[in-house]
Design an enzyme around this catalytic site. Sequence first.
Site, PDB file in Angstrom:
ATOM      1  N   ARG A  95      21.989  16.737 -11.724  1.00 15.63           N
ATOM      2  CA  ARG A  95      21.948  15.436 -11.048  1.00 15.63           C
ATOM      3  C   ARG A  95      21.232  14.463 -11.954  1.00 15.63           C
ATOM      4  O   ARG A  95      20.347  14.855 -12.728  1.00 15.63           O
ATOM      5  CB  ARG A  95      21.116  15.519  -9.756  1.00 15.63           C
ATOM      6  CG  ARG A  95      21.854  15.892  -8.502  1.00 15.63           C
ATOM      7  CD  ARG A  95      22.831  14.800  -8.055  1.00 15.63           C
ATOM      8  NE  ARG A  95      23.557  15.182  -6.857  1.00 15.63           N
ATOM      9  CZ  ARG A  95      24.672  15.914  -6.841  1.00 15.63           C
ATOM     10  NH1 ARG A  95      25.225  16.355  -7.952  1.00 15.63           N
ATOM     11  NH2 ARG A  95      25.277  16.190  -5.686  1.00 15.63           N
TER      12      ARG A  95
ATOM     13  N   HIS B 108      30.534  12.346 -14.159  1.00 13.27           N
ATOM     14  CA  HIS B 108      30.289  13.215 -13.004  1.00 13.27           C
ATOM     15  C   HIS B 108      31.581  13.912 -12.537  1.00 13.27           C
ATOM     16  O   HIS B 108      32.031  13.732 -11.405  1.00 13.27           O
ATOM     17  CB  HIS B 108      29.660  12.390 -11.860  1.00 13.27           C
ATOM     18  CG  HIS B 108      28.885  13.245 -10.897  1.00 13.27           C
ATOM     19  ND1 HIS B 108      27.773  12.804 -10.223  1.00 13.27           N
ATOM     20  CD2 HIS B 108      29.064  14.527 -10.474  1.00 13.27           C
ATOM     21  CE1 HIS B 108      27.312  13.762  -9.434  1.00 13.27           C
ATOM     22  NE2 HIS B 108      28.084  14.825  -9.579  1.00 13.27           N
TER      23      HIS B 108
ATOM     24  N   GLU C 172      23.568   6.402 -11.770  1.00 12.34           N
ATOM     25  CA  GLU C 172      25.015   6.344 -11.959  1.00 12.34           C
ATOM     26  C   GLU C 172      25.692   5.617 -10.788  1.00 12.34           C
ATOM     27  O   GLU C 172      25.156   5.650  -9.681  1.00 12.34           O
ATOM     28  CB  GLU C 172      25.581   7.769 -12.129  1.00 12.34           C
ATOM     29  CG  GLU C 172      25.470   8.635 -10.895  1.00 12.34           C
ATOM     30  CD  GLU C 172      25.929  10.081 -11.150  1.00 12.34           C
ATOM     31  OE1 GLU C 172      25.444  10.702 -12.105  1.00 12.34           O
ATOM     32  OE2 GLU C 172      26.754  10.559 -10.360  1.00 12.34           O
TER      33      GLU C 172
ATOM     34  N   ILE D  91      24.324  19.077 -16.039  1.00 10.41           N
ATOM     35  CA  ILE D  91      25.419  18.970 -15.057  1.00 10.41           C
ATOM     36  C   ILE D  91      24.825  19.018 -13.652  1.00 10.41           C
ATOM     37  O   ILE D  91      25.538  19.283 -12.678  1.00 10.41           O
ATOM     38  CB  ILE D  91      26.492  20.078 -15.215  1.00 10.41           C
ATOM     39  CG1 ILE D  91      25.863  21.483 -15.102  1.00 10.41           C
ATOM     40  CG2 ILE D  91      27.251  19.925 -16.509  1.00 10.41           C
ATOM     41  CD1 ILE D  91      26.890  22.570 -14.823  1.00 10.41           C
TER      42      ILE D  91
END
Length: 326
Positions: free
Chosen positions: A240, A287, A269, A238
């Site tokens: 990056r 995210h 992403e 969680i």
Amino acid sequence: MSKPQILLARAIFPEVIERLSAHFDVETNQADDIWSKQIFIERLKEKVGVLTTGGERIDAEVLRACPKVRICANMAVGYNNFDLEAMTTAGVLGTNAPDVLTETTADFGFALLMATARRVTESEHFLRAGQWTKWSYDLFAGAEVHGSTLGIIGMGRIGQGIARRGAHGFGMNVIYHNRSRLTPQAEADCKAKYVSKEELLRTADHVVLVVPYSPASHHTIGAAELALMKPSACLINIARGGIVDDKALAEALKNKRIAAAGLDVFEGEPVVTPELLKVPNVVLTPHIASATIPTRRAMAMLAADNLIAFLSGQAALTPLNPFAVR
Ligand code: GLV
């Protein structure tokens, strides 16, 4: 007297725009267009401040092209979209949005851990596809969470939140690795024991990554680290994209080198490494770790309050490079 001009780089809560409009002449992006760097620069040129969301890169090129900018307020705790050195050189203040998202993000870290260990999304897809025809003793049997060993890499505020949930809520044996050791009091609060990265990888049943991204933390988990983990282990990111080598992870999941992964962040992403989309033993979310409306509103308000305070001559609330101020 005309008000100072600021830019809001992405769509945001109307009440945040209203608050900022009392102080500034605000250019918004409520259409939520994704601007090219060139368009971003054009919009920013005449502004003294900008509210960014983590997707807008602030680097020497942007700063050179937009010399009136004095503050960039990130609506995120992470700020790897800021070239802080270039900002400091240019005398531009950066601020982030810590604290207000800590518990919500820790909740999500734990949710992703539970979903991954207990194969929640994989089994749901099976059910939705009409494949559930009978009960069987090992149907989607997953990994134990309560009483297992939770390894946390990156023991800042969010890491400690996850540790507390694991230790106090689920009776987990918590181990952690971090650049620096916590105080004895903080270790006692989290019931967490400091270990080397290698020991953590070798002994944890669940490894949760909560380290900030920097060139030094790039690929903290790659093929070599995955090879150290238990074949029954779950990996949760969680932090990056770029903290994990996503290609190496996809390979490890495909070969069952580790049991499963839960990922909220990805290299490159919103594009996701295609190999990850092909393996079933991974839970993928876009995210959203801090995504509850109250928390996102608090993050946006904190960014807004940083702009208001600093541009009215007061100290920013959560400065990243206060020495930059001009
Ligand atoms: C989200 O990823 C944040 O850094 O706040």
